[in-house]
Design a protein around this motif. Structure first.
Motif, PDB file in Angstrom:
ATOM      1  N   PRO A  32       0.829  -1.216   0.000  1.00  0.00           N
ATOM      2  CA  PRO A  32       0.000   0.000   0.000  1.00  0.00           C
ATOM      3  C   PRO A  32       0.859   1.260   0.000  1.00  0.00           C
ATOM      4  O   PRO A  32       1.829   1.374   0.749  1.00  0.00           O
ATOM      5  CB  PRO A  32      -0.801  -0.132   1.298  1.00  0.00           C
ATOM      6  N   ARG A  76      -3.454   1.475  -3.473  1.00  0.00           N
ATOM      7  CA  ARG A  76      -4.287   2.191  -2.502  1.00  0.00           C
ATOM      8  C   ARG A  76      -3.946   1.751  -1.081  1.00  0.00           C
ATOM      9  O   ARG A  76      -3.685   0.561  -0.830  1.00  0.00           O
ATOM     10  CB  ARG A  76      -5.772   1.914  -2.755  1.00  0.00           C
ATOM     11  N   PRO A  77      -3.955   2.692  -0.132  1.00  0.00           N
ATOM     12  CA  PRO A  77      -3.706   2.317   1.266  1.00  0.00           C
ATOM     13  C   PRO A  77      -4.869   1.508   1.824  1.00  0.00           C
ATOM     14  O   PRO A  77      -5.999   1.584   1.331  1.00  0.00           O
ATOM     15  CB  PRO A  77      -3.575   3.667   1.972  1.00  0.00           C
ATOM     16  N   LEU A  78      -4.578   0.724   2.843  1.00  0.00           N
ATOM     17  CA  LEU A  78      -5.636   0.004   3.550  1.00  0.00           C
ATOM     18  C   LEU A  78      -6.389   0.999   4.433  1.00  0.00           C
ATOM     19  O   LEU A  78      -5.776   1.882   5.034  1.00  0.00           O
ATOM     20  CB  LEU A  78      -5.041  -1.107   4.411  1.00  0.00           C
ATOM     21  N   SER A  79      -7.691   0.831   4.530  1.00  0.00           N
ATOM     22  CA  SER A  79      -8.465   1.722   5.389  1.00  0.00           C
ATOM     23  C   SER A  79      -9.611   0.950   6.036  1.00  0.00           C
ATOM     24  O   SER A  79     -10.241   0.096   5.395  1.00  0.00           O
ATOM     25  CB  SER A  79      -9.028   2.906   4.593  1.00  0.00           C
ATOM     26  N   PRO A  80      -9.910   1.238   7.310  1.00  0.00           N
ATOM     27  CA  PRO A  80     -11.038   0.584   7.974  1.00  0.00           C
ATOM     28  C   PRO A  80     -12.358   0.847   7.261  1.00  0.00           C
ATOM     29  O   PRO A  80     -13.228  -0.035   7.214  1.00  0.00           O
ATOM     30  CB  PRO A  80     -11.038   1.201   9.383  1.00  0.00           C
ATOM     31  N   GLU A  81     -12.500   2.033   6.690  1.00  0.00           N
ATOM     32  CA  GLU A  81     -13.755   2.376   6.015  1.00  0.00           C
ATOM     33  C   GLU A  81     -13.990   1.471   4.801  1.00  0.00           C
ATOM     34  O   GLU A  81     -15.096   0.962   4.594  1.00  0.00           O
ATOM     35  CB  GLU A  81     -13.737   3.849   5.580  1.00  0.00           C
ATOM     36  N   GLU A  82     -12.924   1.266   4.014  1.00  0.00           N
ATOM     37  CA  GLU A  82     -13.079   0.403   2.840  1.00  0.00           C
ATOM     38  C   GLU A  82     -13.340  -1.037   3.261  1.00  0.00           C
ATOM     39  O   GLU A  82     -14.218  -1.709   2.694  1.00  0.00           O
ATOM     40  CB  GLU A  82     -11.832   0.465   1.966  1.00  0.00           C
ATOM     41  N   TYR A 161      -6.454  -6.975   2.444  1.00  0.00           N
ATOM     42  CA  TYR A 161      -6.712  -6.910   3.880  1.00  0.00           C
ATOM     43  C   TYR A 161      -6.472  -8.260   4.541  1.00  0.00           C
ATOM     44  O   TYR A 161      -5.894  -8.342   5.630  1.00  0.00           O
ATOM     45  CB  TYR A 161      -8.159  -6.451   4.125  1.00  0.00           C
ATOM     46  N   LEU A 213      -7.108  -3.499  12.265  1.00  0.00           N
ATOM     47  CA  LEU A 213      -6.838  -2.189  11.666  1.00  0.00           C
ATOM     48  C   LEU A 213      -6.917  -1.065  12.691  1.00  0.00           C
ATOM     49  O   LEU A 213      -6.188  -0.071  12.586  1.00  0.00           O
ATOM     50  CB  LEU A 213      -7.821  -1.912  10.525  1.00  0.00           C
ATOM     51  N   SER A 214      -7.770  -1.236  13.680  1.00  0.00           N
ATOM     52  CA  SER A 214      -7.918  -0.184  14.703  1.00  0.00           C
ATOM     53  C   SER A 214      -6.664  -0.044  15.568  1.00  0.00           C
ATOM     54  O   SER A 214      -6.496   0.972  16.245  1.00  0.00           O
ATOM     55  CB  SER A 214      -9.127  -0.480  15.595  1.00  0.00           C
ATOM     56  N   GLN A 216      -3.564  -0.294  14.229  1.00  0.00           N
ATOM     57  CA  GLN A 216      -2.434   0.096  13.350  1.00  0.00           C
ATOM     58  C   GLN A 216      -2.169   1.597  13.399  1.00  0.00           C
ATOM     59  O   GLN A 216      -3.060   2.384  13.642  1.00  0.00           O
ATOM     60  CB  GLN A 216      -2.706  -0.361  11.914  1.00  0.00           C
TER      61      GLN A 216
END
Length: 216
Positions: A32, A76-82, A161, A213-214, A216
């Motif tokens: 990412p 793309r970066p990893l994101s909790p929203e995605e 993910y 993820l929370s 990180q």
């Protein structure tokens, strides 16, 4: 996956290049935020820039890459929203695939062998590959080709993910606890039950990944 390994010519070139780039992303070799250049990939894969660009544009459309005029393509970066958005969609699509498949269309002996290997391995990448094979085998019984293609494209995004979590998170907590129940439902030709369990399986994965993820 070695990016320097040239594409074999007998394979459909466009498809082969796309799959190689997918492998590099999902294996974590294209991490990412990393820039992805057409010139570098075309040299390492031993192909012209045209199929490389087509692959990168396809992955941008599928939500794996971003592009900007100044920087070109980046992963793309990893994101909790995605992640929170992707898992329920994949769960719904796989439930639909199972519920519309012919009863007793699967080789349950082969699926149990895959699951046995998954539970026995301690390698996170191999565990992910076997889990992917398990789900892909189930989805392959669905006669709806468009639905199978949608699931495949979405799994590329989710795989980023899954693999990141498997490498760094609670690997033992992701040991596919519902697979045996899913297989039992298929053994009873209970497609509705199997579909529900697959949905719960993905919901459990979503919870684990979001919790990781929370931190990180």
């Amino acid at each position: 996956m070695d990016a320097r390994e040239a594409i074999e010519r007998p394979a459909p070139l466009r498809t082969a290049v796309y799959q190689r780039v997918v492998d590099l992303v999902t294996a974590g070799e294209l991490k990412p935020g990393r820039a992805v250049t057409e010139a570098r990939l075309s040299r390492s894969l031993g192909v012209s820039r045209t199929p490389v660009r087509e692959a990168l544009l396809r992955l941008e459309a599928e939500g794996v890459l971003d592009s900007t005029p100044a920087r070109g393509f980046t992963v793309r970066p990893l994101s909790p929203e995605e992640a929170a958005e992707l898992y329920p969609i994949l769960a719904a699509l796989e439930r639909l695939a199972v519920s519309t498949s012919p009863a007793r269309a699967l080789d349950l002996t082969a699926l149990r062998a895959i699951d046995g290997e998954l539970l026995a391995t301690g390698d996170p990448v191999q565990r992910w590959r076997l889990d992917t094979t398990f789900h892909d085998t189930i989805v392959s019984a669905c006669p709806n080709a468009s639905l199978r293609a949608m699931i495949q494209a979405l799994r590329v995004r989710v795989a980023r993910y899954e693999l990141a979590f498997m490498r760094d998170g609670d690997r033992e907590g992701h040991a596919a606890p519902l697979h045996e129940q899913i297989l039992a439902a298929f053994d009873d030709a209970d497609l509705a039950g199997a579909a529900d369990l697959i949905g719960r399986n993905w919901e459990g994965s979503r919870t684990l990944v979001l919790n990781w993820l929370s931190t990180q």
